[in-house]
Design a protein around this motif. Sequence first.
Motif: not given
Length: 299
Positions: A96-106, A163-180
């Motif tokens: 899991l990668y969290i991309i955090q906006h600087p304003a959220e940090e504090n 749905e994507f997980v069921l149909d994808s030939p390559v099972y996902p290993s990483t997900i990115i989420i934006i925080d802000g």
Amino acid sequence: MEPQKEARTLCEPAVRPPAASRSQTPNEEEQREGGAAPAAAAALDAEADGACADGLWELPVEPAERRPECSRCSRPQKVCLCPFLPVHPLHISTHLYIIQHPAEENKVLRTVPLLAACLPQDKCKVKIGRRFSEERDPELSTVCRKSGTLILYPGADAANLEEFVLDSPVYPSTIIIIDGTWSQAKDIFYKNSLFRLPKQVQLKTNISSQYVIRMQPTNRCLSTLECAAVALSILEKNSYIQETLLRPLRALCSFQLQHGAQIRLSKEHLLKNGLYPKPMPKNKRKLRKMELLMNSVKI
């Protein structure tokens, strides 16, 4: 007569001037008594007050001390939420990668520290910033180019994660989420070409946000922690993960509500029920957004 001493101690009352000279006419004396004397006294009083204020600037200033924080949940120790965290980090295979906006940090009531405290350090990484590139962050660039990487961001081009997980030939290993905030997340997503390389997915769920102490745009918007909880439970095929990650969030909201915080209804709910406290914006783009919220699916 000796001249009046000008030097006075800090905050000492001002000394009144001597009486007016007898050579003045009665009218002059009346003016002196009725106008000039009070004016002179007021000036001296103001001078004394100024001296007091100047003296305050010379006093030593003690730096504000921050309350000691818990090293695990990043909350003040007196309101530590560790009892609501799992004893050991959850065992997951997804990165899991969290991309955090600087304003959220504090922000005091941020949810990312609670999320990170529940997961292994090598599985959850938080990257703070607004702009990312291959030169600035080679690691993130490599992750975005992998076929097993997803980015969670809603939109017309986003696939349903389940749905994507069921149909994808390559099972996902990483997900990115934006925080802000939604506007901050939009800015990060569209102004960083790296984030359009992974497959874009979104959550289609009927659950309402339990992060009730912060206003959301709509009833279906979720906090970063909630998004991660739902997404990881889908990718790991384990509903226990979602329940475990939401437990500290519920505890946080419960504590805040017990100590004066109020439940924040979504902007969508307030608009539909005529409860929105602010006037409608004059900007056409913002007004259009408001109208879309009001005309969306009924509650």
